[in-house]
Design a protein around this motif. Structure first.
Motif, PDB file in Angstrom:
ATOM      1  N   TRP A  80       0.757  -1.105  -0.125  1.00 18.90           N
ATOM      2  CA  TRP A  80       0.037   0.046   0.091  1.00 18.90           C
ATOM      3  C   TRP A  80       0.957   1.152   0.038  1.00 18.90           C
ATOM      4  O   TRP A  80       1.861   1.313   0.691  1.00 18.90           O
ATOM      5  CB  TRP A  80      -1.041  -0.126   1.324  1.00 18.90           C
ATOM      6  CG  TRP A  80      -2.111   1.022   1.198  1.00 18.90           C
ATOM      7  CD1 TRP A  80      -3.427   0.802   0.800  1.00 18.90           C
ATOM      8  CD2 TRP A  80      -1.988   2.385   1.724  1.00 18.90           C
ATOM      9  NE1 TRP A  80      -4.055   2.014   1.000  1.00 18.90           N
ATOM     10  CE2 TRP A  80      -3.219   3.002   1.365  1.00 18.90           C
ATOM     11  CE3 TRP A  80      -0.999   3.078   2.133  1.00 18.90           C
ATOM     12  CZ2 TRP A  80      -3.478   4.249   1.686  1.00 18.90           C
ATOM     13  CZ3 TRP A  80      -1.157   4.487   2.331  1.00 18.90           C
ATOM     14  CH2 TRP A  80      -2.381   5.008   2.117  1.00 18.90           C
ATOM     15  N   ARG A  81       0.672   2.219  -0.917  1.00 16.22           N
ATOM     16  CA  ARG A  81       1.461   3.469  -1.036  1.00 16.22           C
ATOM     17  C   ARG A  81       0.518   4.696  -0.892  1.00 16.22           C
ATOM     18  O   ARG A  81      -0.320   4.638  -1.663  1.00 16.22           O
ATOM     19  CB  ARG A  81       2.248   3.293  -2.316  1.00 16.22           C
ATOM     20  CG  ARG A  81       3.189   2.117  -2.191  1.00 16.22           C
ATOM     21  CD  ARG A  81       4.258   2.067  -3.457  1.00 16.22           C
ATOM     22  NE  ARG A  81       3.482   2.607  -4.580  1.00 16.22           N
ATOM     23  CZ  ARG A  81       4.291   3.131  -5.583  1.00 16.22           C
ATOM     24  NH1 ARG A  81       5.483   3.177  -5.723  1.00 16.22           N
ATOM     25  NH2 ARG A  81       3.694   3.404  -6.857  1.00 16.22           N
ATOM     26  N   ILE A  82       0.971   5.596  -0.186  1.00 10.30           N
ATOM     27  CA  ILE A  82       0.315   6.829  -0.011  1.00 10.30           C
ATOM     28  C   ILE A  82      -0.061   7.337  -1.556  1.00 10.30           C
ATOM     29  O   ILE A  82      -1.069   8.174  -1.589  1.00 10.30           O
ATOM     30  CB  ILE A  82       1.121   7.742   0.951  1.00 10.30           C
ATOM     31  CG1 ILE A  82       0.035   8.978   1.270  1.00 10.30           C
ATOM     32  CG2 ILE A  82       2.317   8.294   0.283  1.00 10.30           C
ATOM     33  CD1 ILE A  82      -0.964   8.595   2.387  1.00 10.30           C
ATOM     34  N   GLU A  83       1.082   7.367  -2.534  1.00 10.20           N
ATOM     35  CA  GLU A  83       0.959   7.986  -3.548  1.00 10.20           C
ATOM     36  C   GLU A  83       0.059   7.244  -4.668  1.00 10.20           C
ATOM     37  O   GLU A  83      -0.285   7.836  -5.625  1.00 10.20           O
ATOM     38  CB  GLU A  83       2.197   8.324  -4.336  1.00 10.20           C
ATOM     39  CG  GLU A  83       2.923   7.034  -4.684  1.00 10.20           C
ATOM     40  CD  GLU A  83       3.840   6.451  -3.578  1.00 10.20           C
ATOM     41  OE1 GLU A  83       3.704   6.729  -2.526  1.00 10.20           O
ATOM     42  OE2 GLU A  83       5.129   6.051  -3.745  1.00 10.20           O
ATOM     43  N   ASP A  84      -0.393   6.170  -4.339  1.00  6.86           N
ATOM     44  CA  ASP A  84      -1.242   5.281  -5.117  1.00  6.86           C
ATOM     45  C   ASP A  84      -2.848   5.598  -4.993  1.00  6.86           C
ATOM     46  O   ASP A  84      -3.120   6.029  -3.733  1.00  6.86           O
ATOM     47  CB  ASP A  84      -1.057   3.732  -5.260  1.00  6.86           C
ATOM     48  CG  ASP A  84       0.217   3.336  -5.652  1.00  6.86           C
ATOM     49  OD1 ASP A  84       0.732   4.150  -6.146  1.00  6.86           O
ATOM     50  OD2 ASP A  84       0.721   2.280  -5.076  1.00  6.86           O
ATOM     51  N   ARG A  85      -3.674   5.500  -5.786  1.00  3.00           N
ATOM     52  CA  ARG A  85      -5.240   5.553  -5.571  1.00  3.00           C
ATOM     53  C   ARG A  85      -5.783   4.085  -5.199  1.00  3.00           C
ATOM     54  O   ARG A  85      -5.415   3.209  -5.813  1.00  3.00           O
ATOM     55  CB  ARG A  85      -5.777   5.884  -7.017  1.00  3.00           C
ATOM     56  CG  ARG A  85      -7.229   6.019  -6.823  1.00  3.00           C
ATOM     57  CD  ARG A  85      -7.937   6.762  -7.978  1.00  3.00           C
ATOM     58  NE  ARG A  85      -7.636   8.047  -8.174  1.00  3.00           N
ATOM     59  CZ  ARG A  85      -8.314   9.243  -7.709  1.00  3.00           C
ATOM     60  NH1 ARG A  85      -9.195   9.018  -7.025  1.00  3.00           N
ATOM     61  NH2 ARG A  85      -7.746  10.197  -8.297  1.00  3.00           N
ATOM     62  N   VAL A  95      -8.040   7.373   2.597  1.00  2.00           N
ATOM     63  CA  VAL A  95      -6.987   8.435   2.486  1.00  2.00           C
ATOM     64  C   VAL A  95      -5.748   8.296   1.728  1.00  2.00           C
ATOM     65  O   VAL A  95      -5.160   7.401   2.135  1.00  2.00           O
ATOM     66  CB  VAL A  95      -6.625   9.194   3.704  1.00  2.00           C
ATOM     67  CG1 VAL A  95      -5.746  10.451   3.399  1.00  2.00           C
ATOM     68  CG2 VAL A  95      -7.978   9.769   4.504  1.00  2.00           C
ATOM     69  N   ASP A  96      -5.494   8.903   0.564  1.00  4.74           N
ATOM     70  CA  ASP A  96      -4.231   8.656  -0.201  1.00  4.74           C
ATOM     71  C   ASP A  96      -3.881  10.051  -0.921  1.00  4.74           C
ATOM     72  O   ASP A  96      -5.090  10.765  -0.982  1.00  4.74           O
ATOM     73  CB  ASP A  96      -4.121   7.470  -0.972  1.00  4.74           C
ATOM     74  CG  ASP A  96      -5.355   7.384  -1.886  1.00  4.74           C
ATOM     75  OD1 ASP A  96      -5.653   8.246  -2.326  1.00  4.74           O
ATOM     76  OD2 ASP A  96      -5.876   6.042  -2.114  1.00  4.74           O
ATOM     77  N   LEU A  97      -2.926  10.214  -1.493  1.00  7.52           N
ATOM     78  CA  LEU A  97      -2.715  11.566  -2.276  1.00  7.52           C
ATOM     79  C   LEU A  97      -3.910  11.544  -3.277  1.00  7.52           C
ATOM     80  O   LEU A  97      -4.085  12.774  -3.343  1.00  7.52           O
ATOM     81  CB  LEU A  97      -1.172  11.467  -2.709  1.00  7.52           C
ATOM     82  CG  LEU A  97      -0.171  12.283  -1.800  1.00  7.52           C
ATOM     83  CD1 LEU A  97       1.251  11.881  -2.347  1.00  7.52           C
ATOM     84  CD2 LEU A  97      -0.502  13.729  -1.767  1.00  7.52           C
ATOM     85  N   PRO A  98      -3.923  10.680  -4.014  1.00  5.33           N
ATOM     86  CA  PRO A  98      -4.959  11.154  -5.110  1.00  5.33           C
ATOM     87  C   PRO A  98      -6.424  11.592  -4.667  1.00  5.33           C
ATOM     88  O   PRO A  98      -7.088  12.700  -5.153  1.00  5.33           O
ATOM     89  CB  PRO A  98      -5.042   9.789  -6.051  1.00  5.33           C
ATOM     90  CG  PRO A  98      -3.710   8.989  -5.690  1.00  5.33           C
ATOM     91  CD  PRO A  98      -3.394   9.548  -4.374  1.00  5.33           C
ATOM     92  N   ARG A  99      -6.779  10.961  -3.580  1.00  3.28           N
ATOM     93  CA  ARG A  99      -8.035  11.372  -2.983  1.00  3.28           C
ATOM     94  C   ARG A  99      -8.027  12.537  -2.152  1.00  3.28           C
ATOM     95  O   ARG A  99      -8.887  13.213  -2.061  1.00  3.28           O
ATOM     96  CB  ARG A  99      -8.586  10.083  -2.051  1.00  3.28           C
ATOM     97  CG  ARG A  99      -9.381   8.947  -3.205  1.00  3.28           C
ATOM     98  CD  ARG A  99      -9.650   7.762  -2.257  1.00  3.28           C
ATOM     99  NE  ARG A  99      -8.519   6.901  -1.541  1.00  3.28           N
ATOM    100  CZ  ARG A  99      -8.815   5.968  -0.745  1.00  3.28           C
ATOM    101  NH1 ARG A  99      -9.838   5.644  -0.567  1.00  3.28           N
ATOM    102  NH2 ARG A  99      -7.633   5.271  -0.170  1.00  3.28           N
ATOM    103  N   ILE A 100      -6.833  12.868  -1.593  1.00  6.48           N
ATOM    104  CA  ILE A 100      -6.513  14.204  -0.785  1.00  6.48           C
ATOM    105  C   ILE A 100      -6.600  15.119  -1.696  1.00  6.48           C
ATOM    106  O   ILE A 100      -7.235  16.127  -1.581  1.00  6.48           O
ATOM    107  CB  ILE A 100      -5.251  14.193  -0.162  1.00  6.48           C
ATOM    108  CG1 ILE A 100      -5.172  13.297   0.938  1.00  6.48           C
ATOM    109  CG2 ILE A 100      -4.915  15.683   0.030  1.00  6.48           C
ATOM    110  CD1 ILE A 100      -3.743  13.210   1.743  1.00  6.48           C
TER     111      ILE A 100
END
Ligand SMILES: [Zn+2]
Length: 432
Positions: A80-85, A95-100
């Motif tokens: 799981w990576r924060i930058e992935d959707r 919560v992840d970067l694309p959704r933020i």
């Protein structure tokens, strides 16, 4: 169907709470203090014309922050990576970067949450290690994405970082268990790692405070002597004190002892739903009177009633048992949880219920003393407010209720940042 299952799950009240739908047009009471003016108490939303403007553009222009993100729990999940959707339906994450970025969230408080364990030397040592590991993982997330995130240490960093197009990351701690019997020395150690908001307690009483959900809290002092030292040290360091999860007695004691205003980073209104995790109107007013802020949660079990269902609870425990340290494991777990929902349906709160709590807090505490702390990735999320991309819906609803752009900006970040700034201004000289 999205999972209704709550990570923070525990016994809910069975009561049918009175719903507050009436709007008071009583004259506003203005309380002027050194640093703030609170004039909107019990006032009707002032600007009906605001509803005609574009909610998404207002949302995007506002400085937006969520004061309780449990997303750090995902940072150690392999794959799981924060930058992935991702999607809540697929793996349960919210919560992840694309959704933020879809949700135009400028930043928030990323929690180091350690569940309460045994009050033994071994338990405390393990909690400290887990806390240090987690805060290190959040810092690594920031350091490995310098173009997307930046660590925020002072309240004013939020606007500065957002102006660069990055997301500001404040570090918070939910539960003082990792501080063990050395809250003074260890709080300072976590401060040096960037900690700027902390709560003393979670579901169970601990070395510092009594919990709103611990059956053995009744009759005990809200704060232990160590808890009182923790308050003084948080004040000295300029760490914002977070009273979410604390018992009423502990909240009273924090209000009495703290030199700085306090926050409740993710709580609700007891007058809307009678649950010990929520605040009654008297406490909403007292937090506001002291200059503090109540950030409203989207945690279903604190928003609406749900009859206890032992079979459902057992099925949830079964579904959660076993491996979940990998993304694949989380996906499998999420599929099982969906089956549990289908087999043992439960009431799930909606965005309407969340808005009812938020409006009540605004009406009772004032528009200068309310904010947003949804508890995403910690059990928060309601129908219509399921993941970070849904944040603009809150703005849309507030504008539809007649709140102005200025009100929306206060609720979305201005209030919480004001309270953090006050805590920092009142800190000891070394921290300023
Ligand atoms: Zn919580």
């Amino acid at each position: 169907m999205l999972s209704q299952v709550s990570i923070e799950h525990h016994v809910s009240s069975n009561e049918n709470p009175p719903m507050h739908t009436s709007r008071s047009f009583a004259a506003a009471v203005c309380v002027t203090t050194l640093l703030l003016t609170a004039c909107a108490r019990d006032a009707a939303p002032p600007d009906a014309a605001a509803a005609s403007v574009d909610p998404l553009s207002i949302h995007r222009q506002a400085l937006t922050l969520d004061t309780h993100l449990d997303t750090p729990m995902w940072l150690s999940v392999e794959g799981w990576r924060i930058e992935d959707r991702h999607s809540v339906a697929d793996d349960g994450s919210q919560v992840d970067l694309p959704r933020i970025e879809d949700g135009a969230l400028d930043g928030g408080f990323w929690a180091t949450y350690i569940p309460q364990g045994p009050l033994t030397p071994e338990g405390r040592a393990a909690a400290l290690q887990a806390g240090l590991t987690r805060i290190g993982e959040i810092r690594t997330m920031v350091e490995t994405h310098p173009d997307r995130f930046a660590l925020a240490l002072q309240a004013e960093d939020a606007a500065r970082i957002a102006a660069t197009g990055r997301h500001f990351v404040f570090l918070s701690m939910e539960n003082g268990y990792p501080l063990g019997l050395e809250p003074v020395a260890l709080l300072a150690r976590f401060y040096d790692l960037g900690l700027r908001m902390a709560s003393p307690v979670h579901f169970l009483n601990n070395d510092l405070a009594t919990s709103s959900t611990d059956a053995n809290a009744a009759g005990l002092p809200g704060l232990t002597p160590l808890g009182e030292q923790w308050v003084a040290e948080a004040n000295r360091l300029g760490i914002l004190i977070d009273a979410s999860h604390a018992s009423d007695a502990a909240l009273d004691k924090m209000l009495e002892l703290s030199r700085a205003p306090i926050i409740l980073s993710h709580s609700g209104a007891r007058a809307v739903f009678d649950h010990p995790r929520n605040l009654d109107d008297e406490h909403l007013r007292r937090v506001a009177d002291s200059g503090g802020v109540i950030q409203v949660t989207a945690y279903s079990d604190y928003l609406i009633a749900n009859a206890p269902n032992a079979e459902r609870q057992a099925a949830i425990r079964d579904a959660r048992a076993g491996a979940s340290r990998t993304l694949e494991g989380r996906r499998a777990q999420q599929a099982k949880l969906r089956e549990v929902d289908a087999r043992y349906p439960a009431n799930r709160a909606s965005i309407d219920d969340f808005i009812n709590h938020l409006l009540h807090v605004i009406r009772v505490a004032g528009v200068d003393h309310a904010g947003i702390g949804l508890d995403f990735d910690g059990g928060g999320g309601v129908t219509g407010l399921d993941e970070a991309s849904d944040y603009p819906r809150i703005t849309e609803r507030l504008l539809a209720e007649g709140y102005s752009r200025e009100d929306v900006e206060k609720i979305w970040g201005g209030n919480a940042l004001r309270v953090l700034a006050q805590a920092q201004q009142l800190a000891g000289p070394a921290q300023r």
